[in-house]
Design a protein around this motif. Structure first.
Motif, PDB file in Angstrom:
ATOM      1  N   GLY A 171       0.828  -1.203   0.000  1.00  0.00           N
ATOM      2  CA  GLY A 171       0.000   0.000   0.000  1.00  0.00           C
ATOM      3  C   GLY A 171       0.861   1.251   0.000  1.00  0.00           C
ATOM      4  O   GLY A 171       1.677   1.448  -0.892  1.00  0.00           O
ATOM      5  N   ASN A 172       0.697   2.082   1.026  1.00  0.00           N
ATOM      6  CA  ASN A 172       1.469   3.312   1.159  1.00  0.00           C
ATOM      7  C   ASN A 172       2.622   3.149   2.140  1.00  0.00           C
ATOM      8  O   ASN A 172       3.022   4.114   2.801  1.00  0.00           O
ATOM      9  CB  ASN A 172       0.565   4.471   1.605  1.00  0.00           C
ATOM     10  CG  ASN A 172      -0.426   4.860   0.537  1.00  0.00           C
ATOM     11  OD1 ASN A 172      -1.582   4.431   0.574  1.00  0.00           O
ATOM     12  ND2 ASN A 172       0.008   5.653  -0.426  1.00  0.00           N
ATOM     13  N   VAL A 173       3.159   1.947   2.230  1.00  0.00           N
ATOM     14  CA  VAL A 173       4.295   1.654   3.104  1.00  0.00           C
ATOM     15  C   VAL A 173       5.356   0.923   2.285  1.00  0.00           C
ATOM     16  O   VAL A 173       5.049  -0.010   1.541  1.00  0.00           O
ATOM     17  CB  VAL A 173       3.881   0.778   4.311  1.00  0.00           C
ATOM     18  CG1 VAL A 173       5.092   0.335   5.116  1.00  0.00           C
ATOM     19  CG2 VAL A 173       2.889   1.519   5.195  1.00  0.00           C
ATOM     20  N   ILE A 174       6.603   1.359   2.442  1.00  0.00           N
ATOM     21  CA  ILE A 174       7.734   0.692   1.799  1.00  0.00           C
ATOM     22  C   ILE A 174       8.663   0.202   2.892  1.00  0.00           C
ATOM     23  O   ILE A 174       9.095   0.971   3.742  1.00  0.00           O
ATOM     24  CB  ILE A 174       8.493   1.651   0.854  1.00  0.00           C
ATOM     25  CG1 ILE A 174       7.573   2.147  -0.258  1.00  0.00           C
ATOM     26  CG2 ILE A 174       9.733   0.958   0.264  1.00  0.00           C
ATOM     27  CD1 ILE A 174       8.150   3.275  -1.108  1.00  0.00           C
ATOM     28  N   LEU A 175       8.950  -1.097   2.883  1.00  0.00           N
ATOM     29  CA  LEU A 175       9.918  -1.691   3.806  1.00  0.00           C
ATOM     30  C   LEU A 175      11.230  -1.812   3.043  1.00  0.00           C
ATOM     31  O   LEU A 175      11.292  -2.500   2.022  1.00  0.00           O
ATOM     32  CB  LEU A 175       9.435  -3.068   4.277  1.00  0.00           C
ATOM     33  CG  LEU A 175       8.046  -3.114   4.896  1.00  0.00           C
ATOM     34  CD1 LEU A 175       7.662  -4.562   5.219  1.00  0.00           C
ATOM     35  CD2 LEU A 175       7.946  -2.241   6.132  1.00  0.00           C
ATOM     36  N   HIS A 176      12.260  -1.154   3.536  1.00  0.00           N
ATOM     37  CA  HIS A 176      13.529  -1.064   2.827  1.00  0.00           C
ATOM     38  C   HIS A 176      14.652  -1.556   3.726  1.00  0.00           C
ATOM     39  O   HIS A 176      14.784  -1.085   4.855  1.00  0.00           O
ATOM     40  CB  HIS A 176      13.755   0.398   2.413  1.00  0.00           C
ATOM     41  CG  HIS A 176      15.038   0.663   1.732  1.00  0.00           C
ATOM     42  ND1 HIS A 176      15.874   1.675   2.087  1.00  0.00           N
ATOM     43  CD2 HIS A 176      15.648   0.027   0.702  1.00  0.00           C
ATOM     44  CE1 HIS A 176      16.941   1.667   1.312  1.00  0.00           C
ATOM     45  NE2 HIS A 176      16.826   0.676   0.463  1.00  0.00           N
ATOM     46  N   THR A 177      15.459  -2.480   3.234  1.00  0.00           N
ATOM     47  CA  THR A 177      16.526  -3.044   4.068  1.00  0.00           C
ATOM     48  C   THR A 177      17.737  -2.138   4.168  1.00  0.00           C
ATOM     49  O   THR A 177      18.569  -2.322   5.050  1.00  0.00           O
ATOM     50  CB  THR A 177      16.972  -4.423   3.538  1.00  0.00           C
ATOM     51  OG1 THR A 177      17.452  -4.278   2.208  1.00  0.00           O
ATOM     52  CG2 THR A 177      15.823  -5.417   3.577  1.00  0.00           C
ATOM     53  N   GLY A 178      17.852  -1.158   3.288  1.00  0.00           N
ATOM     54  CA  GLY A 178      19.014  -0.274   3.284  1.00  0.00           C
ATOM     55  C   GLY A 178      18.747   1.056   3.963  1.00  0.00           C
ATOM     56  O   GLY A 178      17.746   1.240   4.653  1.00  0.00           O
ATOM     57  N   ASP A 179      19.665   1.993   3.731  1.00  0.00           N
ATOM     58  CA  ASP A 179      19.567   3.332   4.321  1.00  0.00           C
ATOM     59  C   ASP A 179      19.060   4.378   3.346  1.00  0.00           C
ATOM     60  O   ASP A 179      18.529   5.402   3.769  1.00  0.00           O
ATOM     61  CB  ASP A 179      20.952   3.790   4.817  1.00  0.00           C
ATOM     62  CG  ASP A 179      21.397   3.044   6.052  1.00  0.00           C
ATOM     63  OD1 ASP A 179      20.559   2.840   6.940  1.00  0.00           O
ATOM     64  OD2 ASP A 179      22.582   2.677   6.114  1.00  0.00           O
ATOM     65  N   ASP A 180      19.233   4.156   2.046  1.00  0.00           N
ATOM     66  CA  ASP A 180      18.942   5.194   1.061  1.00  0.00           C
ATOM     67  C   ASP A 180      18.077   4.634  -0.062  1.00  0.00           C
ATOM     68  O   ASP A 180      18.565   3.876  -0.907  1.00  0.00           O
ATOM     69  CB  ASP A 180      20.262   5.749   0.504  1.00  0.00           C
ATOM     70  CG  ASP A 180      20.060   6.909  -0.443  1.00  0.00           C
ATOM     71  OD1 ASP A 180      18.917   7.391  -0.580  1.00  0.00           O
ATOM     72  OD2 ASP A 180      21.062   7.336  -1.048  1.00  0.00           O
ATOM     73  N   LEU A 181      16.814   5.007  -0.079  1.00  0.00           N
ATOM     74  CA  LEU A 181      15.893   4.538  -1.105  1.00  0.00           C
ATOM     75  C   LEU A 181      16.243   5.113  -2.479  1.00  0.00           C
ATOM     76  O   LEU A 181      15.819   4.595  -3.501  1.00  0.00           O
ATOM     77  CB  LEU A 181      14.455   4.914  -0.721  1.00  0.00           C
ATOM     78  CG  LEU A 181      13.327   4.149  -1.396  1.00  0.00           C
ATOM     79  CD1 LEU A 181      13.408   2.660  -1.110  1.00  0.00           C
ATOM     80  CD2 LEU A 181      11.987   4.695  -0.955  1.00  0.00           C
ATOM     81  N   ASP A 182      17.067   6.157  -2.497  1.00  0.00           N
ATOM     82  CA  ASP A 182      17.484   6.754  -3.768  1.00  0.00           C
ATOM     83  C   ASP A 182      18.696   6.044  -4.370  1.00  0.00           C
ATOM     84  O   ASP A 182      19.332   6.563  -5.284  1.00  0.00           O
ATOM     85  CB  ASP A 182      17.775   8.247  -3.574  1.00  0.00           C
ATOM     86  CG  ASP A 182      16.513   9.028  -3.272  1.00  0.00           C
ATOM     87  OD1 ASP A 182      15.496   8.784  -3.954  1.00  0.00           O
ATOM     88  OD2 ASP A 182      16.533   9.857  -2.345  1.00  0.00           O
ATOM     89  N   ALA A 183      18.993   4.868  -3.888  1.00  0.00           N
ATOM     90  CA  ALA A 183      20.136   4.097  -4.375  1.00  0.00           C
ATOM     91  C   ALA A 183      19.841   3.502  -5.749  1.00  0.00           C
ATOM     92  O   ALA A 183      18.711   3.136  -6.056  1.00  0.00           O
ATOM     93  CB  ALA A 183      20.459   2.975  -3.393  1.00  0.00           C
TER      94      ALA A 183
END
Length: 147
Positions: free
Chosen positions: A62-74
């Motif tokens: 939905g409107n949630v992103i689970l990201h394992t890193g520090d920078d989603l702009d990678a």
């Protein structure tokens, strides 16, 4: 136009709320293990960084992103590139995940069943190909779009 867009986004957020609640629950569990969260307006999502489980990368609910890193702009590679289907330029992970947010806003509770029926996390999945296309070109996030 802006008001119409805001109404559409609000209706989409309501439509995909069950998916967002799953993401919030998983994100909250991750907080207890070192994840941290912040709102990213461009992605229309609450992002949980350093989410402690999974093979790496990100997953959207939905409107949630689970990201394992520090920078989603990678930068990251496309599914087709990773599968050896050809050389493709790297894309930005945030752009790819934003496409999934748009897909959720449009499809709401239908997203997950359709996504799984389309092949799950793989290069064959039309949702992943569309997200890669959107991340590469800025258009074509709809899974049944040809552009």
């Amino acid at each position: 136009m802006t008001m119409l867009r805001n109404v559409a986004l609000a209706l989409g957020a309501l439509w995909t709320l069950p998916n967002t609640l799953v993401g919030l629950l998983l994100g909250a569990i991750g907080l207890a293990f070192g994840a941290h969260a912040h709102w990213r307006g461009r992605e229309l999502a609450l992002v949980f960084h350093r989410w402690p489980w999974g093979p790496g990368g990100a997953i959207t609910f939905g409107n949630v992103i689970l990201h394992t890193g520090d920078d989603l702009d990678a930068p990251c590679v496309t599914y087709a590139h990773r599968a050896g289907h050809g050389e493709e330029a790297p894309i930005v992970l945030a752009d790819h995940e934003r496409a999934h947010v748009y897909q959720y806003l449009a499809l709401g509770p239908l997203f997950l069943p359709l996504y799984l029926l389309s092949g799950g996390i793989s290069v064959r999945n039309r949702f992943e190909r569309a997200a890669d296309r959107y991340a590469s070109t800025g258009r074509g996030w709809w899974p049944w779009s040809s552009t």
